[in-house]
Design a protein around this motif. Structure first.
Motif, PDB file in Angstrom:
ATOM      1  N   PHE A 289       0.789  -1.235   0.000  1.00 26.88           N
ATOM      2  CA  PHE A 289       0.000   0.000   0.000  1.00 26.88           C
ATOM      3  C   PHE A 289       0.821   1.286   0.000  1.00 26.88           C
ATOM      4  CE2 PHE A 289      -3.686  -2.502   1.980  1.00 26.88           C
ATOM      5  CZ  PHE A 289      -4.214  -2.742   0.732  1.00 26.88           C
ATOM      6  N   PHE A 290       2.077   1.233   0.445  1.00 26.77           N
ATOM      7  CA  PHE A 290       2.838   2.489   0.373  1.00 26.77           C
ATOM      8  C   PHE A 290       3.934   2.454  -0.693  1.00 26.77           C
ATOM      9  CE2 PHE A 290       5.172   0.256   3.762  1.00 26.77           C
ATOM     10  CZ  PHE A 290       6.486   0.403   3.325  1.00 26.77           C
ATOM     11  N   PHE A 294       1.934   1.024  -6.097  1.00 27.84           N
ATOM     12  CA  PHE A 294       0.535   1.058  -5.678  1.00 27.84           C
ATOM     13  C   PHE A 294      -0.030   2.474  -5.832  1.00 27.84           C
ATOM     14  CE2 PHE A 294      -3.009   1.496  -2.786  1.00 27.84           C
ATOM     15  CZ  PHE A 294      -3.758   0.371  -3.087  1.00 27.84           C
ATOM     16  N   THR A 295       0.699   3.451  -5.323  1.00 29.00           N
ATOM     17  CA  THR A 295       0.191   4.825  -5.366  1.00 29.00           C
ATOM     18  C   THR A 295      -0.019   5.288  -6.801  1.00 29.00           C
ATOM     19  OG1 THR A 295       1.438   5.254  -3.373  1.00 29.00           O
ATOM     20  CG2 THR A 295       0.634   7.170  -4.543  1.00 29.00           C
ATOM     21  N   TYR A 298      -2.916   3.265  -8.409  1.00 30.76           N
ATOM     22  CA  TYR A 298      -4.201   3.542  -7.749  1.00 30.76           C
ATOM     23  C   TYR A 298      -4.681   4.913  -8.220  1.00 30.76           C
ATOM     24  CZ  TYR A 298      -7.742   4.131  -4.114  1.00 30.76           C
ATOM     25  OH  TYR A 298      -8.935   4.326  -3.451  1.00 30.76           O
ATOM     26  N   ASP A 299      -3.768   5.877  -8.199  1.00 30.53           N
ATOM     27  CA  ASP A 299      -4.133   7.237  -8.592  1.00 30.53           C
ATOM     28  C   ASP A 299      -4.574   7.326 -10.048  1.00 30.53           C
ATOM     29  OD1 ASP A 299      -3.733   8.224  -6.094  1.00 30.53           O
ATOM     30  OD2 ASP A 299      -1.733   9.037  -6.474  1.00 30.53           O
ATOM     31  N   GLY A 301      -6.192   4.988 -11.509  1.00 32.31           N
ATOM     32  CA  GLY A 301      -7.424   4.214 -11.651  1.00 32.31           C
ATOM     33  C   GLY A 301      -7.197   2.824 -12.232  1.00 32.31           C
ATOM     34  N   ASN A 304      -7.335  -0.809  -7.728  1.00 30.72           N
ATOM     35  CA  ASN A 304      -8.070  -0.217  -6.604  1.00 30.72           C
ATOM     36  C   ASN A 304      -7.660  -0.942  -5.321  1.00 30.72           C
ATOM     37  OD1 ASN A 304      -9.479  -2.644  -6.591  1.00 30.72           O
ATOM     38  ND2 ASN A 304     -11.095  -1.831  -7.888  1.00 30.72           N
ATOM     39  N   ASP A 305      -8.410  -0.715  -4.231  1.00 36.12           N
ATOM     40  CA  ASP A 305      -7.919  -1.291  -2.978  1.00 36.12           C
ATOM     41  C   ASP A 305      -8.179  -2.794  -2.836  1.00 36.12           C
ATOM     42  OD1 ASP A 305     -10.561  -1.024  -2.439  1.00 36.12           O
ATOM     43  OD2 ASP A 305     -10.316   0.629  -0.999  1.00 36.12           O
ATOM     44  N   ASP A 352      12.190   1.095   2.847  1.00 36.02           N
ATOM     45  CA  ASP A 352      10.840   0.545   2.700  1.00 36.02           C
ATOM     46  C   ASP A 352      10.787  -0.888   3.212  1.00 36.02           C
ATOM     47  OD1 ASP A 352      10.301   2.931   1.556  1.00 36.02           O
ATOM     48  OD2 ASP A 352       9.769   2.162  -0.427  1.00 36.02           O
ATOM     49  N   ILE A 355      10.539  -0.889   6.921  1.00 34.56           N
ATOM     50  CA  ILE A 355       9.191  -0.539   7.404  1.00 34.56           C
ATOM     51  C   ILE A 355       8.257  -1.745   7.262  1.00 34.56           C
ATOM     52  CG2 ILE A 355       7.178   0.947   6.968  1.00 34.56           C
ATOM     53  CD1 ILE A 355       9.161   3.167   6.147  1.00 34.56           C
ATOM     54  N   LYS A 358       8.783  -4.089  10.078  1.00 30.74           N
ATOM     55  CA  LYS A 358       8.163  -3.614  11.311  1.00 30.74           C
ATOM     56  C   LYS A 358       6.644  -3.875  11.272  1.00 30.74           C
ATOM     57  CE  LYS A 358       8.709   0.568  14.075  1.00 30.74           C
ATOM     58  NZ  LYS A 358       8.923   2.006  14.023  1.00 30.74           N
ATOM     59  N   ALA A 359       6.053  -3.638  10.112  1.00 39.06           N
ATOM     60  CA  ALA A 359       4.607  -3.868   9.962  1.00 39.06           C
ATOM     61  C   ALA A 359       4.300  -5.365  10.105  1.00 39.06           C
ATOM     62  CB  ALA A 359       4.142  -3.355   8.593  1.00 39.06           C
TER      63      ALA A 359
END
Lengths: 425, 424
Positions: A289-290, A294-295, A298-299, A301, A304-305, A352, A355, A358-359
């Motif tokens: 998602f980050f 993805f960004t 997604y932006d 179109g 999608n999620d 990344d 992160i 950690k997630a």
């Protein structure tokens, strides 16, 4: 009886794993403050186990598709009454499920734990199949199969499995087909039962509000010692390449559903679990998602999620998958391919990856919040030759270099794209 | 209610509730806005999609999602759902307890601040939501609305639901109609956003290991900066059965037919209807499961649902087309059996124990506690604590069950037929 206390310093908790004299592995995780107990009794027997033998059999036998699931439906039935009735008498909720590589029976209760554990141990160890009760189930399971045939999410998934594998039985629908279940009879069910429902091949796992001493007393009383019968289940040889590049089906759905499956060699035991974390962290870093991917898409179109990138694995299969709903599935694959090539050259940003690590730690710790998840987690870990805390340590030990090596193995050339397109109404 | 859960008013028609239970390893903070379902449902449904994508402080999706991941995979989600005649717009965050932080971060405080920033300090351009993002989220909502067809069981249920409550607010889909979504503009979106935060009743529900000290103050400050003009909260109205039941059929190219029957009841005895519904089709020992599935092998699923707010009970199953009539007749026959009192004390006791088990289980998850708390807030007449609910379940008599079954009046039948069956 061999008893081990397993401890996690990160959680500040411990649980018990026992190799019972009967051959059964028992995992116990009392959880303070919870109202309910969740007990699950499972066997390493799923839809992929269609060809097998024990040391008592001269030859391998191949059984009809969907028989593990059929057996699961029938096991609740007893000579005098259905096990569900016994659970219901205490208000317990009971159910069962069959996956590709396991079958499990479980109950949740907030009272009468001992009585319910007795019911669970009793019905799973005492099959009662008759021509009549086996026949009766065909109509019910046929409706279950038909329900799934109309489900675009299930079909895109299965069509993908059927297209990447030539011989691997994971390509067989868990419930079989209306035709294959018509071949199932009580003799075949008993044969499968006697082969796979051997306590040496099974795990009992309990979490939540219960007394471990009471649980063990009941186990001592009710478990019937089993001899290790040298069970062998065959996963056929599988060519390294995919069967079909692209498969399509039309069903009623809003947007096209797609699933991109990468063919990878089978992995076993602990290594399969270790690689599971490596690949998932790599996929989260690259497509999560980050991620820039993805960004950007997604932006625009394009996705999608519903977009997801994760590993689907089990005994005999290990498949990195990218899936979701999208108007232009082929364009998504084109972009995924470009991104893989770019990241292979430029590398995933190390920050990344850290992160994501950690997630992943957060997700793994959070799973210890739920009695059902803990009980299932202990059973699944045992089926994968691990203990429930190993996952946390295994994920913590994944290195950036390992993630990059995993990325290098992703090959669009050896992947399948399964698409379910909308059927016009 | 207020004392039990420490629910207190923090602004005009804004209430803060916290429930601490140290067994949990996570905390959940939910902000729920409540309004009546209306022509504004579509635009209302777009807003949480915009708010959970970024904020003024974390002004791109990448920045927001990266920060959430850094906070040990904090999960920021939205949900827009109907509750009787009302639309509930929920935005929530689930986070790991601070005690598991590897670097002593205050995960809860930081995450709650992100949720607050998303709701009260959204990313705007010239005082409006960015047009391009708005168009994207409108499309995503329309796609989600269309995706009802992906799940045929739910599709059939929603079709029947819409017909059952035609002319009432409940008939409005919580995601709105796609024509209404398409008509949303940057201006109408901003207007809806202002209406949500300044006019809608709001409930903030915190559940988890933390004692949530100070969070009420932060939320009170955020709401305090807004000039609140709360709209009048309208409670859901019980729906009356149609004079003549409606029967609708749709034919699609599918493998399995779906049958959905809606009945309505003016009876407001929630616990009697709950026990009756469970006895009829709520568990594996229910009449529908035992007879339509187990004895007659007609279905894989055959169950009923009960809706307190509107006063309805459904009967639902998936069945081969050539067995549709048989299944429908047997479902109605089983209801008739209950109406005539043809059930045993033993059956009723099992059902009561089952419901009690489910109620107790709900205290073992933060989402279960949040949902039970919300139900208690919305329908305080029905009991608040689990113990009170258990007492009410145990007090239901066989006569209450018979009364509940006899109160049901047929309203709507929806059948999703298979053209494959028709051709055979």
């Amino acid at each position: 009886m061999k008893k081990e206390i397993l401890t996690s310093s990160r959680l500040g908790e411990s649980c018990t794993r026992i190799k019972h004299d009967s051959g059964l592995t028992i995992c116990l995780y009392p959880m303070k403050g919870y109202s309910t107990a969740f007990a699950i009794f499972g066997t390493r027997y799923g839809s992929v186990d269609t060809t097998f033998k024990t040391d008592a059999d001269a030859d391998f036998i191949t059984v009809p598709e969907g028989i593990a699931h059929y057996l699961e439906h029938k096991l609740f039935e007893g000579e005098e009454c259905n096990a569900m009735d016994k659970f219901a008498a205490t208000g317990a909720y009971s159910n069962a499920y069959t996956t590709f590589d396991a079958t499990a029976y479980h109950f949740t209760c907030s009272s009468h734990f001992g009585q319910n554990l007795r019911t669970l141990l009793d019905f799973v160890q005492n099959p009662y199949f008759t021509d009549e009760n086996v026949q009766k189930e065909q109509g019910i399971i046929a409706q279950e199969i038909k329900n799934y045939l109309d489900d675009p999410g299930w079909r895109v998934f299965f069509n993908g499995l059927q297209a990447i594998y030539h011989n691997n039985p994971v390509r067989i629908d868990i419930a079989g087909t209306v035709e294959s279940i018509a071949q199932i009879n009580k003799e075949l069910l008993y044969r499968c039962y006697n082969t796979f429902y051997n306590l040496n091949n099974m795990t009992l796992s309990i979490a939540g509000n219960f007394d471990p001493d009471e649980a063990l007393r009941i186990c001592d009383e009710m478990l019937k010692p089993a001899r290790d019968t040298g069970l062998q289940a065959i996963i056929p040889e599988e060519p390294p390449t995919i069967k079909e590049k692209r498969v399509t089906q039309k069903l009623y759905c809003a947007l096209p559903l797609f699933q991109l499956s990468f063919k990878r060699p089978n992995l076993k035991g602990r290594e399969s679990s270790r690689q599971y974390f490596i690949y998932n962290m790599m996929l989260d870093s690259a497509f999560g998602f980050f991620s820039p991917f993805f960004t950007k898409h997604y932006d625009s179109g394009l996705i999608n999620d519903t977009f997801d990138a994760s590993v689907f694995k089990g005994r005999g299969f290990f498949i990195p998958m990218i899936s979701g709903d999208a108007r232009e599935p082929d364009r998504v694959v084109e972009m995924v391919d470009k991104e893989i090539s770019r990241l292979k050259k430029e590398g995933i940003p190390e920050e990344d990856f850290e992160i994501v690590k950690k997630a992943t730690y957060g997700d793994l710790i959070s799973a210890f919040n739920n009695v059902g998840a803990v009980a299932k987690g202990m059973m699944n870990a045992d089926f994968n030759e691990l203990n429930i805390y190993d996952n946390i340590e295994m994920a913590a030990a994944v290195t950036y270099e390992e993630a990059m090596e995993a990325l290098d193995t992703l090959d669009i050339g050896n992947s399948n794209l399964s698409v379910v397109e909308p059927l016009e109404r | 209610m207020d004392n039990l859960y420490n629910r207190h008013k923090i602004a005009d028609e804004v209430y803060f509730t916290s429930i601490t239970d140290t067994k949990f390893k996570i905390n959940r903070v939910s902000v729920l806005f409540i309004t009546q379902l209306s022509k504004n449902a579509a635009v209302n449904a777009v807003i949480p999609r915009m708010l959970t994508k970024c904020s003024a402080k974390l002004d791109t999706m990448t920045k927001l999602n990266k920060r959430l991941a850094e906070l040990y995979s904090a999960s920021l989600t939205f949900n827009v759902f109907p509750d009787g005649d009302n639309q509930i717009i929920e935005m929530s965050i689930n986070v790991l307890n601070n005690r598991y932080a590897l670097n002593s971060e205050d995960i809860l405080r930081d995450s709650a601040q992100i949720l607050l920033d998303c709701i009260f300090d959204p990313y705007l351009e010239n005082g409006q939501f960015p047009a391009q993002s708005l168009e994207l989220e409108k499309q995503n909502l329309m796609d989600d609305n269309d995706a009802e067809i992906n799940n045929k069981t739910q599709y059939a249920y929603l079709k029947a639901y819409e017909e059952a409550f035609r002319g009432e607010p409940a008939a409005v889909r919580s995601g709105g109609r796609n024509e209404e979504v398409a008509a949303v503009t940057v201006e109408s979106a901003m207007e809806a956003y202002r209406r949500i935060i300044s006019e809608m009743r709001a409930e903030i529900i915190c559940v988890g290991e933390s004692d949530f000290t100070g969070l009420d103050t932060i939320f009170a400050e955020a709401f305090g900066k807004i000039s609140r003009r709360p709209e009048k909260y309208e409670k859901s109205a019980v729906s009356l059965a149609k004079n003549e039941p409606v029967r609708l059929t749709e034919t699609l190219s599918i493998e399995q037919c779906k049958l959905v029957m809606f009945m309505k009841t003016p009876l407001r005895k929630r616990y009697a209807l709950m026990v009756m519904q469970s006895l009829y089709g709520g568990t594996e020992s229910s009449k529908l499961f035992q007879n339509v599935r187990e004895k007659m092998s007609l279905c894989y699923y055959c169950y009923s649902r009960y809706g307190y707010a509107k006063g309805f009970l459904t009967t639902e199953c998936g069945v081969d087309g050539n067995n549709l009539e048989k299944a429908e007749a047997e479902c109605l026959n089983q209801l008739e059996e209950i109406r005539k009192g043809h059930f045993t004390d033993d059956e009723v006791n099992k059902i009561k124990l089952f419901i009690i088990n489910i109620l107790k289980s709900s205290t073992d998850t933060v989402s279960g506690v949040t949902s039970k708390c919300m139900s208690g807030i919305m329908y305080p007449e029905n009991a608040v604590t689990i113990d009170e609910m258990i007492g009410n379940i145990n007090a239901v008599t066989n006569e209450d069950i018979i009364e509940a079954a006899n109160s049901l009046v047929p309203d709507t039948v929806f059948i999703l037929r298979s053209d494959k069956e028709a051709a055979e």
